[in-house]
Design a protein around this motif. Structure first.
Motif, PDB file in Angstrom:
ATOM      1  N   VAL A  85      32.521 -90.123 -31.392  1.00 15.69           N
ATOM      2  CA  VAL A  85      31.627 -91.383 -30.766  1.00 15.69           C
ATOM      3  C   VAL A  85      32.433 -92.358 -29.781  1.00 15.69           C
ATOM      4  CG1 VAL A  85      30.721 -93.637 -31.431  1.00 15.69           C
ATOM      5  CG2 VAL A  85      30.455 -91.566 -33.116  1.00 15.69           C
ATOM      6  N   LEU A  86      33.693 -92.262 -30.128  1.00 17.95           N
ATOM      7  CA  LEU A  86      34.787 -93.053 -29.095  1.00 17.95           C
ATOM      8  C   LEU A  86      34.888 -92.130 -27.625  1.00 17.95           C
ATOM      9  CD1 LEU A  86      36.652 -95.228 -28.810  1.00 17.95           C
ATOM     10  CD2 LEU A  86      38.286 -94.027 -29.608  1.00 17.95           C
ATOM     11  N   ARG A  87      34.765 -90.789 -27.670  1.00 17.70           N
ATOM     12  CA  ARG A  87      34.920 -89.941 -26.488  1.00 17.70           C
ATOM     13  C   ARG A  87      33.697 -90.322 -25.740  1.00 17.70           C
ATOM     14  NH1 ARG A  87      36.004 -85.367 -29.421  1.00 17.70           N
ATOM     15  NH2 ARG A  87      38.160 -85.615 -30.112  1.00 17.70           N
ATOM     16  N   GLU A  88      32.329 -90.210 -26.709  1.00 17.77           N
ATOM     17  CA  GLU A  88      31.216 -90.402 -25.946  1.00 17.77           C
ATOM     18  C   GLU A  88      30.893 -91.652 -25.267  1.00 17.77           C
ATOM     19  OE1 GLU A  88      27.915 -88.688 -24.681  1.00 17.77           O
ATOM     20  OE2 GLU A  88      29.295 -87.532 -26.089  1.00 17.77           O
ATOM     21  N   LEU A  89      31.665 -92.751 -25.870  1.00 20.27           N
ATOM     22  CA  LEU A  89      31.449 -93.988 -25.277  1.00 20.27           C
ATOM     23  C   LEU A  89      32.444 -94.105 -23.737  1.00 20.27           C
ATOM     24  CD1 LEU A  89      31.734 -96.293 -28.370  1.00 20.27           C
ATOM     25  CD2 LEU A  89      29.807 -96.141 -26.933  1.00 20.27           C
TER      26      LEU A  89
END
Length: 102
Positions: A85-89
């Motif tokens: 999720v952090l990479r996607e953000l």
């Protein structure tokens, strides 16, 4: 006749004594067997109780170990999801920044 009668009575008394001694010996043997059986039952009961307790302890240890493994795996999955999720953000932020610069 009196001598024969006394001899017969003596013989009968000895025989009765012999039979009563045999009966007493059999009763003693039965009592000993009962005591031995009771002792064996007591030992078996104690062993079965101990054996059951050991099995329960092992099951509890295995259950605890399984819980630790499950807990670790869930933590790993949660961290993996959080990183995803952090990479996607970060990608969205970079795209948005790139779009605003153009």
């Amino acid at each position: 006749l009196q001598v024969n009668h006394t001899a017969a009575e003596t013989l009968q008394a000895f025989f009765r004594s012999h039979v009563s001694h045999q009966i007493m010996r059999l009763q003693q043997i039965r009592m000993r067997e009962l005591r031995e059986n009771a002792a064996a039952r007591t030992i078996q009961t104690a062993y079965r109780s101990y054996s059951t307790w050991r099995l329960a302890q092992q099951a509890m240890k295995q259950h605890a170990a399984a819980r630790v493994i499950q807990k670790s795996f869930r933590g790993y999955k949660a961290r993996k999801t959080a990183m995803s999720v952090l990479r996607e953000l970060k990608l969205q932020v970079n795209r948005t920044a790139a779009e605003t610069l153009q």
